[in-house]
Design a protein around this motif. Structure first.
Motif, mmCIF file in Angstrom:
data_model
loop_
_atom_site.group_PDB
_atom_site.id
_atom_site.type_symbol
_atom_site.label_atom_id
_atom_site.label_comp_id
_atom_site.label_asym_id
_atom_site.label_seq_id
_atom_site.Cartn_x
_atom_site.Cartn_y
_atom_site.Cartn_z
ATOM 1 N N ASP A 139 25.666 -37.875 20.833
ATOM 2 C CA ASP A 139 26.440 -37.850 22.071
ATOM 3 C C ASP A 139 27.109 -36.483 22.263
ATOM 4 O OD1 ASP A 139 27.273 -39.407 24.367
ATOM 5 O OD2 ASP A 139 29.309 -39.223 23.549
ATOM 6 N N ASP A 140 27.579 -35.880 21.164
ATOM 7 C CA ASP A 140 28.169 -34.540 21.239
ATOM 8 C C ASP A 140 27.128 -33.514 21.682
ATOM 9 O OD1 ASP A 140 30.615 -35.510 20.444
ATOM 10 O OD2 ASP A 140 30.342 -34.978 18.317
ATOM 11 N N THR A 141 25.918 -33.659 21.175
ATOM 12 C CA THR A 141 24.833 -32.736 21.554
ATOM 13 C C THR A 141 24.523 -32.849 23.042
ATOM 14 O OG1 THR A 141 23.871 -32.923 19.338
ATOM 15 C CG2 THR A 141 22.458 -32.049 21.092
ATOM 16 N N VAL A 142 24.429 -34.060 23.540
ATOM 17 C CA VAL A 142 24.165 -34.289 24.968
ATOM 18 C C VAL A 142 25.299 -33.706 25.818
ATOM 19 C CG1 VAL A 142 23.877 -36.021 26.772
ATOM 20 C CG2 VAL A 142 22.742 -36.316 24.556
ATOM 21 N N SER A 143 26.539 -33.943 25.396
ATOM 22 C CA SER A 143 27.698 -33.429 26.144
ATOM 23 C C SER A 143 27.690 -31.901 26.193
ATOM 24 C CB SER A 143 29.001 -33.916 25.499
ATOM 25 O OG SER A 143 29.103 -35.324 25.566
ATOM 26 N N ALA A 144 27.337 -31.275 25.052
ATOM 27 C CA ALA A 144 27.266 -29.811 25.018
ATOM 28 C C ALA A 144 26.190 -29.299 25.973
ATOM 29 C CB ALA A 144 26.991 -29.332 23.595
ATOM 30 N N ALA A 145 25.055 -29.980 26.005
ATOM 31 C CA ALA A 145 23.974 -29.589 26.925
ATOM 32 C C ALA A 145 24.412 -29.757 28.380
ATOM 33 C CB ALA A 145 22.721 -30.421 26.641
ATOM 34 N N GLU A 146 25.162 -30.844 28.646
ATOM 35 C CA GLU A 146 25.642 -31.075 30.012
ATOM 36 C C GLU A 146 26.639 -29.997 30.441
ATOM 37 O OE1 GLU A 146 27.167 -35.003 29.680
ATOM 38 O OE2 GLU A 146 25.255 -35.962 30.256
ATOM 39 N N LYS A 147 27.530 -29.609 29.518
ATOM 40 C CA LYS A 147 28.488 -28.545 29.827
ATOM 41 C C LYS A 147 27.779 -27.214 30.079
ATOM 42 C CE LYS A 147 32.436 -30.546 27.380
ATOM 43 N NZ LYS A 147 33.377 -30.388 26.228
ATOM 44 N N TYR A 148 26.756 -26.950 29.271
ATOM 45 C CA TYR A 148 25.964 -25.728 29.478
ATOM 46 C C TYR A 148 25.283 -25.769 30.850
ATOM 47 C CZ TYR A 148 22.423 -22.132 28.697
ATOM 48 O OH TYR A 148 21.627 -21.028 28.805
ATOM 49 N N SER A 149 24.781 -26.944 31.209
ATOM 50 C CA SER A 149 24.142 -27.116 32.517
ATOM 51 C C SER A 149 25.143 -26.874 33.646
ATOM 52 C CB SER A 149 23.555 -28.519 32.634
ATOM 53 O OG SER A 149 23.003 -28.743 33.914
ATOM 54 N N GLU A 150 26.356 -27.379 33.458
ATOM 55 C CA GLU A 150 27.402 -27.174 34.475
ATOM 56 C C GLU A 150 27.755 -25.693 34.621
ATOM 57 O OE1 GLU A 150 30.627 -29.598 33.235
ATOM 58 O OE2 GLU A 150 29.646 -31.496 33.752
ATOM 59 N N SER A 151 27.757 -24.973 33.478
ATOM 60 C CA SER A 151 28.059 -23.539 33.546
ATOM 61 C C SER A 151 26.972 -22.791 34.319
ATOM 62 C CB SER A 151 28.202 -22.957 32.136
ATOM 63 O OG SER A 151 26.968 -22.970 31.443
ATOM 64 N N ILE A 152 25.720 -23.209 34.142
ATOM 65 C CA ILE A 152 24.618 -22.595 34.902
ATOM 66 C C ILE A 152 24.751 -22.923 36.382
ATOM 67 C CG2 ILE A 152 22.124 -22.597 35.263
ATOM 68 C CD1 ILE A 152 21.779 -23.084 32.296
ATOM 69 N N ALA A 153 25.104 -24.186 36.676
ATOM 70 C CA ALA A 153 25.293 -24.580 38.076
ATOM 71 C C ALA A 153 26.412 -23.770 38.714
ATOM 72 C CB ALA A 153 25.596 -26.074 38.157
ATOM 73 N N THR A 154 27.474 -23.501 37.949
ATOM 74 C CA THR A 154 28.577 -22.673 38.460
ATOM 75 C C THR A 154 28.108 -21.260 38.757
ATOM 76 O OG1 THR A 154 30.191 -23.971 37.198
ATOM 77 C CG2 THR A 154 30.888 -21.793 37.961
ATOM 78 N N ILE A 155 27.311 -20.714 37.834
ATOM 79 C CA ILE A 155 26.756 -19.370 38.057
ATOM 80 C C ILE A 155 25.904 -19.348 39.315
ATOM 81 C CG2 ILE A 155 25.148 -17.652 37.135
ATOM 82 C CD1 ILE A 155 26.083 -18.457 34.330
ATOM 83 N N ILE A 156 25.090 -20.390 39.491
ATOM 84 C CA ILE A 156 24.240 -20.469 40.690
ATOM 85 C C ILE A 156 25.086 -20.512 41.954
ATOM 86 C CG2 ILE A 156 22.598 -21.917 41.950
ATOM 87 C CD1 ILE A 156 21.408 -22.691 39.233
ATOM 88 N N ARG A 157 26.193 -21.276 41.902
ATOM 89 C CA ARG A 157 27.078 -21.346 43.075
ATOM 90 C C ARG A 157 27.666 -19.973 43.394
ATOM 91 N NH1 ARG A 157 28.442 -26.481 40.948
ATOM 92 N NH2 ARG A 157 30.228 -25.621 39.789
ATOM 93 N N TYR A 158 28.091 -19.251 42.348
ATOM 94 C CA TYR A 158 28.627 -17.909 42.566
ATOM 95 C C TYR A 158 27.551 -16.977 43.132
ATOM 96 C CZ TYR A 158 32.935 -19.080 40.044
ATOM 97 O OH TYR A 158 34.130 -19.624 39.664
ATOM 98 N N LEU A 159 26.338 -17.118 42.599
ATOM 99 C CA LEU A 159 25.234 -16.302 43.115
ATOM 100 C C LEU A 159 24.941 -16.641 44.575
ATOM 101 C CD1 LEU A 159 22.786 -16.376 40.061
ATOM 102 C CD2 LEU A 159 24.065 -14.395 40.903
ATOM 103 N N GLU A 160 25.016 -17.928 44.913
ATOM 104 C CA GLU A 160 24.799 -18.337 46.308
ATOM 105 C C GLU A 160 25.860 -17.738 47.223
ATOM 106 O OE1 GLU A 160 24.876 -22.552 45.994
ATOM 107 O OE2 GLU A 160 22.712 -22.749 45.662
ATOM 108 N N ILE A 161 27.124 -17.782 46.765
ATOM 109 C CA ILE A 161 28.214 -17.209 47.563
ATOM 110 C C ILE A 161 28.011 -15.706 47.742
ATOM 111 C CG2 ILE A 161 30.697 -16.727 47.612
ATOM 112 C CD1 ILE A 161 31.092 -19.412 46.123
ATOM 113 N N ALA A 162 27.690 -15.032 46.628
ATOM 114 C CA ALA A 162 27.470 -13.584 46.691
ATOM 115 C C ALA A 162 26.289 -13.253 47.610
ATOM 116 C CB ALA A 162 27.217 -13.027 45.294
ATOM 117 N N THR A 163 25.230 -14.052 47.533
ATOM 118 C CA THR A 163 24.066 -13.835 48.396
ATOM 119 C C THR A 163 24.424 -14.059 49.857
ATOM 120 O OG1 THR A 163 22.597 -14.573 46.621
ATOM 121 C CG2 THR A 163 21.680 -14.521 48.838
#
Length: 358
Positions: A139-163
């Motif tokens: 469960d900890d491994t899955v949660s870590a992967a989900e948090k990493y996924s959220e960080s990528i989604a945040t980066i994508i949102r920032y990239l979308e705003i910048a674009t």
């Protein structure tokens, strides 16, 4: 000079923004691909968590399932090393990798415990407690992967705003340039109009008139050229002054323009000479125009006769119709109309001389 520097600066900014947009879009594509891979990791990490619990339950029930153990080994190996048949990716995240290493290490211990269950029965092992511990670790491994996924989604949102900001600025620059281009075309049009407009009469000038000499498409349809010459401009200039002569030119220009219906052309060819071009012309139409002009000139002279330094409008006219000649260029048509105008001028002089003699 300042405007030129501003345009150069705007061009540089536009180029930089375009390059930035290309970089942002490329980064966004990379991050989206990474996010898609991360989604598969989360999915299979969750499958490994659930499948392990199923494997433990089967073993406790006395149902051995080596295929399920191989399946779990392949998933964990794929999550760690991007190997195997499930097309999994390795997440570049320290927390996730640490949790995954701990989970894989404990999985080896759990497998050993499963084999002990097969030998001694689950009552003589710690399989249940270890299964519960493994579940939390997975469960900890899955949660870590989900948090990493959220960080990528945040980066994508920032990239979308910048674009979006980049594109907005580019659009504003392009709109500004479009407006400037429209203004430039308008200014060029005004300059061209000014260059081809007689400032005194407002009619097209000699340069505009002579453009007809080089237009070969004109002669594909019936067309007429009419040439007019004022009879008394020199007398007005010599006896009453150039201001009176200028007024005479202006009076005739207005009368001629009113007599020739649009879209036909009327221009001042020079000094006291005017030119009209009648499109889709016929002899009847030319005679109608000449009749209208003669009537208007007579009425104008009658209304202004005897008023101060007024000089009556008097003119000579010659015209030529293209369909009355074969292989006729506009230059030839103009020369024929000009020659006819000169003959008309001589004829009027002769008539005036005879009238004076009587």
């Amino acid at each position: 000079m300042k405007t030129k520097r501003l345009r150069t600066f705007a061009t540089i900014i536009q180029s930089v923004l375009i390059l930035a947009m290309m970089a942002l879009v490329t980064s966004m594509i990379v991050q989206i691909n990474c996010l898609q891979g991360t989604a598969r990791v989360i999915n299979y990490a969750g499958l490994a968590r659930g499948a392990t619990q199923r494997e433990v339950k089967l073993e406790i029930a006395g149902e051995e399932n080596d295929d399920l153990i191989v399946y779990l080994d392949e998933i964990l190996s794929g999550l760690k090393y991007e190997s195997g048949k499930y097309n999994l990716v390795r997440l570049d995240d320290e927390v996730y990798q640490s949790d995954l290493d701990a989970q894989m290490k404990y999985w080896q211990q759990l497998k050993d415990e499963i084999y002990r269950v097969r030998q001694y029965g689950y009552q003589s092992t710690d399989i249940v407690a270890m299964s519960e511990q493994y579940f939390h670790m997975a469960d900890d491994t899955v949660s870590a992967a989900e948090k990493y996924s959220e960080s990528i989604a945040t980066i994508i949102r920032y990239l979308e705003i910048a674009t979006a900001v980049d594109i907005t600025i580019l659009i504003l620059i392009m709109l500004d340039r479009s407006v400037e281009a429209v203004r430039m075309r308008h200014r060029n049009h005004q300059l061209k109009q000014k260059a081809f407009t007689d400032q005194h009469t407002g009619l097209p000038n000699k340069g505009r008139c002579e453009e007809f000499f080089y237009n070969t498409e004109l002669m594909q349809k019936p067309i007429a050229c009419m040439v007019f010459d004022l009879n008394n401009l020199k007398m007005a200039n010599d006896t009453l002054g150039h201001s009176v002569g200028d007024q005479l030119i202006l009076n005739f220009a207005r009368l001629l323009r009113n007599a020739v219906p649009p879209p036909n052309f009327v221009g001042r060819y020079g000094g006291d000479e005017f030119m009209a071009v009648i499109f889709d012309a016929s002899r009847q139409e030319i005679e109608t125009i000449l009749s209208r002009l003669e009537k208007d000139v007579k009425e104008f002279n009658r209304l202004h006769h005897g008023g101060g330094e007024f000089v009556e409008v008097s003119y000579a006219c010659g015209w030529a119709l293209s369909m009355e000649f074969q292989n006729c260029s506009f230059r030839v048509l103009f020369d024929k109309a000009d020659r006819n105008m000169y003959e008309n001028k001589l004829e009027k002089r002769r008539q005036n001389t005879e009238a004076t003699a009587k």
